[in-house]
Design a protein around this motif. Structure first.
Motif, mmCIF file in Angstrom:
data_model
loop_
_atom_site.group_PDB
_atom_site.id
_atom_site.type_symbol
_atom_site.label_atom_id
_atom_site.label_comp_id
_atom_site.label_asym_id
_atom_site.label_seq_id
_atom_site.Cartn_x
_atom_site.Cartn_y
_atom_site.Cartn_z
ATOM 1 N N LEU A 38 -6.838 47.368 38.334
ATOM 2 C CA LEU A 38 -6.482 48.373 37.521
ATOM 3 C C LEU A 38 -6.366 49.673 37.912
ATOM 4 O O LEU A 38 -5.360 49.653 37.150
ATOM 5 C CB LEU A 38 -7.499 48.047 36.340
ATOM 6 C CG LEU A 38 -7.654 47.031 35.578
ATOM 7 C CD1 LEU A 38 -9.004 46.947 34.970
ATOM 8 C CD2 LEU A 38 -6.628 46.057 34.972
ATOM 9 N N ILE A 39 -6.827 50.353 38.536
ATOM 10 C CA ILE A 39 -6.961 51.820 39.287
ATOM 11 C C ILE A 39 -5.460 51.858 39.642
ATOM 12 O O ILE A 39 -4.204 52.080 39.828
ATOM 13 C CB ILE A 39 -7.021 52.098 40.046
ATOM 14 C CG1 ILE A 39 -8.636 52.477 39.093
ATOM 15 C CG2 ILE A 39 -7.375 53.591 40.369
ATOM 16 C CD1 ILE A 39 -9.619 53.305 40.077
ATOM 17 N N ALA A 81 -4.503 49.100 31.967
ATOM 18 C CA ALA A 81 -3.698 49.741 32.517
ATOM 19 C C ALA A 81 -2.612 49.701 32.506
ATOM 20 O O ALA A 81 -1.933 51.005 33.431
ATOM 21 C CB ALA A 81 -4.092 48.561 34.175
ATOM 22 N N LEU A 82 -1.386 49.116 32.411
ATOM 23 C CA LEU A 82 -0.293 49.025 32.634
ATOM 24 C C LEU A 82 0.124 50.134 31.863
ATOM 25 O O LEU A 82 1.178 50.924 31.505
ATOM 26 C CB LEU A 82 0.756 47.784 32.589
ATOM 27 C CG LEU A 82 0.858 46.624 33.964
ATOM 28 C CD1 LEU A 82 1.030 45.499 33.138
ATOM 29 C CD2 LEU A 82 1.644 47.806 34.870
ATOM 30 N N ILE A 83 0.052 50.290 30.661
ATOM 31 C CA ILE A 83 0.328 51.083 29.446
ATOM 32 C C ILE A 83 -0.192 52.730 30.142
ATOM 33 O O ILE A 83 0.747 53.763 30.027
ATOM 34 C CB ILE A 83 -0.359 51.026 27.985
ATOM 35 C CG1 ILE A 83 0.413 49.301 27.074
ATOM 36 C CG2 ILE A 83 -0.056 52.354 27.299
ATOM 37 C CD1 ILE A 83 -0.894 48.742 26.454
ATOM 38 N N ILE A 84 -1.757 53.447 30.641
ATOM 39 C CA ILE A 84 -1.930 54.011 31.128
ATOM 40 C C ILE A 84 -1.152 54.204 32.503
ATOM 41 O O ILE A 84 -0.783 55.902 32.629
ATOM 42 C CB ILE A 84 -3.386 53.957 31.207
ATOM 43 C CG1 ILE A 84 -4.479 53.739 30.411
ATOM 44 C CG2 ILE A 84 -3.521 55.303 32.444
ATOM 45 C CD1 ILE A 84 -5.736 53.340 30.310
ATOM 46 N N GLY A 85 -0.822 53.715 32.807
ATOM 47 C CA GLY A 85 0.313 53.603 34.167
ATOM 48 C C GLY A 85 1.657 53.951 33.783
ATOM 49 O O GLY A 85 2.341 54.919 34.511
ATOM 50 N N GLY A 96 -5.097 56.270 27.750
ATOM 51 C CA GLY A 96 -6.127 55.907 27.785
ATOM 52 C C GLY A 96 -6.797 55.897 25.998
ATOM 53 O O GLY A 96 -7.198 55.251 25.773
ATOM 54 N N MET A 97 -6.224 56.939 25.826
ATOM 55 C CA MET A 97 -6.869 57.149 24.785
ATOM 56 C C MET A 97 -5.745 56.350 23.059
ATOM 57 O O MET A 97 -5.978 55.590 22.561
ATOM 58 C CB MET A 97 -6.763 58.571 23.757
ATOM 59 C CG MET A 97 -7.913 59.308 24.518
ATOM 60 S SD MET A 97 -7.445 61.314 23.699
ATOM 61 C CE MET A 97 -7.955 60.657 22.289
ATOM 62 N N PHE A 98 -4.753 55.912 23.557
ATOM 63 C CA PHE A 98 -3.957 55.183 22.885
ATOM 64 C C PHE A 98 -4.149 53.878 23.343
ATOM 65 O O PHE A 98 -4.134 52.799 22.561
ATOM 66 C CB PHE A 98 -2.185 55.792 24.140
ATOM 67 C CG PHE A 98 -1.287 54.458 23.234
ATOM 68 C CD1 PHE A 98 -0.884 55.091 21.837
ATOM 69 C CD2 PHE A 98 -0.773 53.668 23.704
ATOM 70 C CE1 PHE A 98 0.322 54.674 21.774
ATOM 71 C CE2 PHE A 98 0.186 52.573 22.837
ATOM 72 C CZ PHE A 98 0.705 53.047 21.856
ATOM 73 N N THR A 99 -4.388 53.363 24.736
ATOM 74 C CA THR A 99 -5.114 51.950 24.571
ATOM 75 C C THR A 99 -6.707 51.838 24.222
ATOM 76 O O THR A 99 -6.689 50.728 24.226
ATOM 77 C CB THR A 99 -5.629 51.600 25.642
ATOM 78 O OG1 THR A 99 -6.422 52.150 27.062
ATOM 79 C CG2 THR A 99 -4.485 51.424 26.597
ATOM 80 N N GLY A 100 -7.639 52.934 23.072
ATOM 81 C CA GLY A 100 -8.984 52.576 22.913
ATOM 82 C C GLY A 100 -9.795 53.676 23.601
ATOM 83 O O GLY A 100 -10.877 53.038 23.225
ATOM 84 N N LEU A 101 -9.405 53.769 25.073
ATOM 85 C CA LEU A 101 -10.926 54.583 25.421
ATOM 86 C C LEU A 101 -11.088 55.694 24.906
ATOM 87 O O LEU A 101 -10.228 56.418 24.244
ATOM 88 C CB LEU A 101 -10.044 54.735 27.324
ATOM 89 C CG LEU A 101 -10.106 53.991 27.858
ATOM 90 C CD1 LEU A 101 -9.404 54.267 29.277
ATOM 91 C CD2 LEU A 101 -10.880 52.533 27.939
ATOM 92 N N ARG A 102 -12.724 55.362 24.782
ATOM 93 C CA ARG A 102 -13.194 56.797 24.165
ATOM 94 C C ARG A 102 -13.150 58.378 25.025
ATOM 95 O O ARG A 102 -12.085 58.339 26.675
ATOM 96 C CB ARG A 102 -14.730 56.446 24.377
ATOM 97 C CG ARG A 102 -15.240 55.701 24.305
ATOM 98 C CD ARG A 102 -16.873 56.184 24.185
ATOM 99 N NE ARG A 102 -17.530 56.666 25.221
ATOM 100 C CZ ARG A 102 -18.422 55.879 25.760
ATOM 101 N NH1 ARG A 102 -18.635 55.003 25.368
ATOM 102 N NH2 ARG A 102 -18.904 56.782 27.166
#
Length: 290
Positions: free
Chosen positions: A81-82, A148-152, A173-179
């Motif tokens: 994913l990275i 992962a793609l969204i963050i990318g 990351g926050m947009f995808t819901g990550l803390r």
């Protein structure tokens, strides 16, 4: 050792990892205090220092990722994913580099100051919005290919000066819901290949003979940015566990005002405003740290 080498090493070590835009600072600070240009080789040294900082800070994680290539498991999935999240900015960065170089030089291309200001201000607003609407309840282990793609693709915004690489990836990351703290950690994971790519790309130009520099100054700059980078990573990871990104939003707004005054030649007001911004950031982060 030149005093300005220490200053630039500190600036690089802090702004590479805090979501406040290294480009904006490396444009503003030399203007305000007349720091000499040490050349491309020195810039490579500064980036090498921050590259080593993120490598050694997470060396246990990198080792586990390396081992996972052979034994499989969750760590190999995260490594995949990275790599996936790195591709959009990595590929587009190669094609957009000539444009990015132009819009990062307001002294040469005056129109670029407005692009830089747009990046600084817009992501200050983005932070405020995401702090309000993001669920922020997922961990890195909950990530999938889509996230992962969204963050990318969020990281692509960092190609434009004023946005900040860490700012764009933490936001993604926050947009995808990550803390918030998990988004920040994943942002640091992504920084290794991105900074590494930048160092390799610039080193290629150095090897071609486009620029040379004083080896001693380069090594000192790398050392300072490495040490400050380590401290900044640790500080930010601890800060975001319990505090929001709002402080960086307000800092960005004050920074934008300082840049604007500097652009129109008001050096003293710009310096005062920048000083206020730094004091505000340091005080706010120290207060949040208890």
């Amino acid at each position: 050792m030149n005093f300005w080498v220490i200053i630039l090493g500190i600036v690089q070590g802090i702004t590479e990892f805090l979501p406040i835009s290294s480009t904006a600072h490396l444009i503003l600070i030399p203007y305000l205090v007349k720091i000499p240009d040490f050349g491309l080789s020195f810039g490579v040294g500064l980036h090498l220092g921050t590259l080593l900082a993120v490598f050694f800070y997470f060396i246990k994680d990198w080792w586990e990722f390396l081992v996972s290539i052979f034994i499989g498991g969750e760590k190999r999935r995260i490594l995949g994913l990275i790599i996936l999240a790195t591709l959009p900015a990595g590929v587009l960065g190669v094609f957009l580099d000539p444009l990015v170089e132009k819009i990062s030089q307001p002294q040469v291309y005056p129109f670029s100051i407005w692009i830089i200001l747009l990046g600084v201000i817009s992501f200050g607003i983005v932070f405020l919005i995401l702090e309000k609407i993001s669920k922020k309840n997922l961990e890195i282990k909950d990530m999938d290919v889509k996230r992962a793609l969204i963050i990318g693709f969020w990281q692509v915004f960092s190609l434009f000066p004023g946005v900040s690489r860490s700012g764009s990836t933490i936001s993604g990351g926050m947009f995808t819901g990550l803390r918030r703290d998990e988004a920040t950690k994943f942002s640091f994971y992504l920084s290794l290949p991105i900074i590494g790519g930048a160092v390799f790309f610039k080193l290629f130009h150095v090897i071609k003979g486009e620029n040379s520099g004083n080896l001693s100054l380069i090594l000192w700059g790398a050392l300072v940015s490495f040490i400050v980078g380590i401290l900044t990573i640790h500080l930010l990871l601890n800060y975001v566990k319990k505090s929001s990104l709002k402080v960086f939003s307000y800092y960005r707004f004050i920074l934008a005002l300082s840049i604007l005054f500097a652009y129109f030649g008001f050096q003293i007001p710009s310096l005062i405003i920048f000083g206020v911004a730094i004091i505000y950031l340091v005080f706010s982060m120290a207060k949040a740290g208890g």
